[in-house]
Design an enzyme around this catalytic site. Sequence first.
Site, PDB file in Angstrom:
ATOM      1  N   ASN A   1       0.875  -1.278   0.442  1.00 51.52           N
ATOM      2  CA  ASN A   1      -0.146   0.348   0.309  1.00 51.52           C
ATOM      3  C   ASN A   1       1.167   1.441  -0.245  1.00 51.52           C
ATOM      4  O   ASN A   1       1.891   1.138   0.668  1.00 51.52           O
ATOM      5  CB  ASN A   1      -0.870  -0.183   1.520  1.00 51.52           C
ATOM      6  CG  ASN A   1      -2.081   0.823   1.619  1.00 51.52           C
ATOM      7  OD1 ASN A   1      -1.542   2.408   1.128  1.00 51.52           O
ATOM      8  ND2 ASN A   1      -3.110   1.259   1.528  1.00 51.52           N
TER       9      ASN A   1
ATOM     10  N   HIS B   1       1.120   6.101   1.766  1.00 51.26           N
ATOM     11  CA  HIS B   1       1.808   7.199   2.439  1.00 51.26           C
ATOM     12  C   HIS B   1       3.342   7.866   1.739  1.00 51.26           C
ATOM     13  O   HIS B   1       3.628   8.901   2.111  1.00 51.26           O
ATOM     14  CB  HIS B   1       2.253   6.951   3.942  1.00 51.26           C
ATOM     15  CG  HIS B   1       0.269   6.740   4.920  1.00 51.26           C
ATOM     16  ND1 HIS B   1      -0.097   7.242   4.568  1.00 51.26           N
ATOM     17  CD2 HIS B   1       0.320   5.432   5.248  1.00 51.26           C
ATOM     18  CE1 HIS B   1      -0.859   6.978   5.615  1.00 51.26           C
ATOM     19  NE2 HIS B   1      -0.950   5.786   5.657  1.00 51.26           N
TER      20      HIS B   1
ATOM     21  N   HIS C   1      -6.031   4.126  -1.146  1.00 45.26           N
ATOM     22  CA  HIS C   1      -6.358   4.175  -1.106  1.00 45.26           C
ATOM     23  C   HIS C   1      -7.251   5.504  -1.330  1.00 45.26           C
ATOM     24  O   HIS C   1      -6.124   6.224  -1.409  1.00 45.26           O
ATOM     25  CB  HIS C   1      -6.715   3.604   0.105  1.00 45.26           C
ATOM     26  CG  HIS C   1      -7.663   4.378   1.048  1.00 45.26           C
ATOM     27  ND1 HIS C   1      -8.277   4.034   2.358  1.00 45.26           N
ATOM     28  CD2 HIS C   1      -9.244   4.087   0.498  1.00 45.26           C
ATOM     29  CE1 HIS C   1      -9.181   4.356   2.774  1.00 45.26           C
ATOM     30  NE2 HIS C   1     -10.259   4.772   1.711  1.00 45.26           N
TER      31      HIS C   1
ATOM     32  N   ARG D   1      -9.263   8.028  -1.251  1.00 43.78           N
ATOM     33  CA  ARG D   1      -9.869   9.068  -0.235  1.00 43.78           C
ATOM     34  C   ARG D   1     -10.975   9.655  -0.197  1.00 43.78           C
ATOM     35  O   ARG D   1     -10.922  10.532  -1.707  1.00 43.78           O
ATOM     36  CB  ARG D   1      -9.561   9.062   1.482  1.00 43.78           C
ATOM     37  CG  ARG D   1      -8.863   8.275   1.875  1.00 43.78           C
ATOM     38  CD  ARG D   1      -8.337   8.466   2.994  1.00 43.78           C
ATOM     39  NE  ARG D   1      -9.678   8.669   4.111  1.00 43.78           N
ATOM     40  CZ  ARG D   1      -9.267   7.889   5.510  1.00 43.78           C
ATOM     41  NH1 ARG D   1      -9.508   6.542   5.368  1.00 43.78           N
ATOM     42  NH2 ARG D   1     -10.507   8.420   5.649  1.00 43.78           N
TER      43      ARG D   1
ATOM     44  N   ARG E   1      -7.338  12.560   0.022  1.00 47.05           N
ATOM     45  CA  ARG E   1      -5.276  13.309   1.242  1.00 47.05           C
ATOM     46  C   ARG E   1      -3.790  12.969   1.002  1.00 47.05           C
ATOM     47  O   ARG E   1      -3.240  13.969   1.524  1.00 47.05           O
ATOM     48  CB  ARG E   1      -5.950  13.237   2.985  1.00 47.05           C
ATOM     49  CG  ARG E   1      -5.636  11.646   3.034  1.00 47.05           C
ATOM     50  CD  ARG E   1      -5.972  10.793   4.727  1.00 47.05           C
ATOM     51  NE  ARG E   1      -7.121  11.948   5.532  1.00 47.05           N
ATOM     52  CZ  ARG E   1      -7.668  11.082   6.201  1.00 47.05           C
ATOM     53  NH1 ARG E   1      -7.365  10.077   7.009  1.00 47.05           N
ATOM     54  NH2 ARG E   1      -8.929  11.338   6.924  1.00 47.05           N
TER      55      ARG E   1
ATOM     56  N   GLU F   1      -8.285   0.402  -2.764  1.00 53.80           N
ATOM     57  CA  GLU F   1      -9.114   0.125  -1.788  1.00 53.80           C
ATOM     58  C   GLU F   1      -9.766   1.677  -1.937  1.00 53.80           C
ATOM     59  O   GLU F   1      -9.673   2.429  -2.386  1.00 53.80           O
ATOM     60  CB  GLU F   1      -8.321   0.607   0.422  1.00 53.80           C
ATOM     61  CG  GLU F   1      -7.815  -0.752  -0.362  1.00 53.80           C
ATOM     62  CD  GLU F   1      -6.916  -0.249   1.167  1.00 53.80           C
ATOM     63  OE1 GLU F   1      -6.767   0.959   1.374  1.00 53.80           O
ATOM     64  OE2 GLU F   1      -6.333  -1.336   1.564  1.00 53.80           O
TER      65      GLU F   1
ATOM     66  N   THR G   1      -8.265   4.211   8.026  1.00 51.89           N
ATOM     67  CA  THR G   1      -9.208   3.094   8.109  1.00 51.89           C
ATOM     68  C   THR G   1      -9.440   2.206   9.974  1.00 51.89           C
ATOM     69  O   THR G   1      -9.040   1.714  10.177  1.00 51.89           O
ATOM     70  CB  THR G   1      -9.191   1.450   7.013  1.00 51.89           C
ATOM     71  OG1 THR G   1      -8.516   2.681   6.290  1.00 51.89           O
ATOM     72  CG2 THR G   1     -10.554   0.982   6.940  1.00 51.89           C
TER      73      THR G   1
ATOM     74  N   GLU H   1     -10.856  -8.507   2.622  1.00 46.62           N
ATOM     75  CA  GLU H   1      -9.887  -8.325   3.743  1.00 46.62           C
ATOM     76  C   GLU H   1      -9.993  -9.167   4.941  1.00 46.62           C
ATOM     77  O   GLU H   1     -10.584  -7.655   5.393  1.00 46.62           O
ATOM     78  CB  GLU H   1      -9.108  -7.724   3.220  1.00 46.62           C
ATOM     79  CG  GLU H   1      -7.536  -6.960   3.628  1.00 46.62           C
ATOM     80  CD  GLU H   1      -7.372  -6.228   3.239  1.00 46.62           C
ATOM     81  OE1 GLU H   1      -6.954  -6.305   2.260  1.00 46.62           O
ATOM     82  OE2 GLU H   1      -6.748  -5.508   3.756  1.00 46.62           O
TER      83      GLU H   1
ATOM     84  N   HIS I   1      -4.045  -4.607   7.399  1.00 46.76           N
ATOM     85  CA  HIS I   1      -3.865  -3.146   8.457  1.00 46.76           C
ATOM     86  C   HIS I   1      -2.707  -3.687   9.705  1.00 46.76           C
ATOM     87  O   HIS I   1      -3.330  -3.850  10.204  1.00 46.76           O
ATOM     88  CB  HIS I   1      -5.717  -2.769   8.750  1.00 46.76           C
ATOM     89  CG  HIS I   1      -5.510  -1.398   8.990  1.00 46.76           C
ATOM     90  ND1 HIS I   1      -5.327  -0.803  10.432  1.00 46.76           N
ATOM     91  CD2 HIS I   1      -5.582  -0.659   7.781  1.00 46.76           C
ATOM     92  CE1 HIS I   1      -5.421   0.443  10.123  1.00 46.76           C
ATOM     93  NE2 HIS I   1      -6.207   0.620   9.283  1.00 46.76           N
TER      94      HIS I   1
ATOM     95  N   GLY J   1       1.224  -1.349   4.886  1.00 51.08           N
ATOM     96  CA  GLY J   1       1.511  -0.002   4.152  1.00 51.08           C
ATOM     97  C   GLY J   1       2.494   0.128   4.893  1.00 51.08           C
ATOM     98  O   GLY J   1       3.605   0.629   4.593  1.00 51.08           O
TER      99      GLY J   1
HETATM  100  N1  PXP Z   1      -5.657  -3.624   3.961  1.00 48.46           N
HETATM  101  C1  PXP Z   1      -6.927  -1.729   4.135  1.00 48.46           C
HETATM  102  C2  PXP Z   1      -8.310  -2.312   3.591  1.00 48.46           C
HETATM  103  C3  PXP Z   1      -6.425  -0.682   4.351  1.00 48.46           C
HETATM  104  O1  PXP Z   1      -7.668  -0.003   4.406  1.00 48.46           O
HETATM  105  C4  PXP Z   1      -5.397   0.077   4.737  1.00 48.46           C
HETATM  106  C5  PXP Z   1      -4.615   1.349   5.098  1.00 48.46           C
HETATM  107  O2  PXP Z   1      -5.051   1.813   4.264  1.00 48.46           O
HETATM  108  C6  PXP Z   1      -4.179  -1.327   4.809  1.00 48.46           C
HETATM  109  C7  PXP Z   1      -4.786  -2.728   4.393  1.00 48.46           C
HETATM  110  C8  PXP Z   1      -3.216  -1.507   5.030  1.00 48.46           C
HETATM  111  O3  PXP Z   1      -2.837  -0.903   6.174  1.00 48.46           O
HETATM  112  P1  PXP Z   1      -1.068  -0.340   6.385  1.00 48.46           P
HETATM  113  O4  PXP Z   1      -0.460   0.984   6.174  1.00 48.46           O
HETATM  114  O5  PXP Z   1      -1.404  -0.156   8.804  1.00 48.46           O
HETATM  115  O6  PXP Z   1      -0.542  -1.650   6.886  1.00 48.46           O
END
Ligand code: PXP
Length: 252
Positions: A15, A18, A51, A53, A57, A78, A109, A159, A199, A221
């Site tokens: 992901n 960032h 993602h 959004r 952002r 996403e 999220t 997921e 996540h 991510g």
């Molecule tokens: N999966 C989903 C559905 C998410 O919303 C996110 C965060 O955007 C991630 C995975 C990745 O999470 P993290 O950035 O905490 O690794």
Amino acid sequence: MSAAVPFRPLRLGVNLDHVATLRQVRGTEYPDVLDAARLCLGAGAHGITVHLREDRRHIQDADVFRLKAELDAPLNLEMANAPGIVQVALQVRPAEVCLVPERRQELTTEGGLDVARQETALRPTIEALSDAGIEVSLFIEADARQLEAAARLGAPVVELHTGAYCDAAGEREAAAELKRLIEGARRAHALGLQVNAGHGLNTDNLPPVLRVPHLDTLNIGHSLVARSVFVGLDSAVREMLDAMALYEGGEP
Ligand code: PXP
């Protein structure tokens, strides 16, 4: 240990939200999300996740179109079930869309999508995305009610939200959350669903997650981008893939 079950190695979707965050906070053109994606894929990642959004952002519409056009790897978008975003997805046609809940004020999220309560709103979106050839995934808590609703909705992938496990206050809570993930994965598999998870995962909290059966893909991510500050994105992805390589796969 039971006889080895043939399985595909655990896949990593990186992901890159960032990387875009870093760009957006200064309104610069760098760091380039596409360059980052290429680096991750070169390091062995199996796919790229972003993602889009509603408040834009971090990832921008142009990022999503560019990633889809330029990358030779699956793109997982996403997004919230919001009409404007669904339109973007239908134009971009990524390999996969993961539907997530979204609140404007949240840092990231929070919690899974309540598919059990939103079946009516989700059904037409899932149908439209599926009709466009997009694989639909639902980001949900590993609860029986949510998993059964996901299966009823005809989404082929879930997921499982690992956030509660990653944020657990102590070992007991973490063990309880891990058990919930294991049981949820078993149920999802029995319902014929592909099981992804993500996540809050990092190389420290990952090892116990490798006890969750039937996992196909982990989407990770924040920790990878954070780690890349010290070792670079290529090494950060390789470290994660090395940790994931210990996965032994599903159950009979
Ligand atoms: N999966 C989903 C559905 C998410 O919303 C996110 C965060 O955007 C991630 C995975 C990745 O999470 P993290 O950035 O905490 O690794």
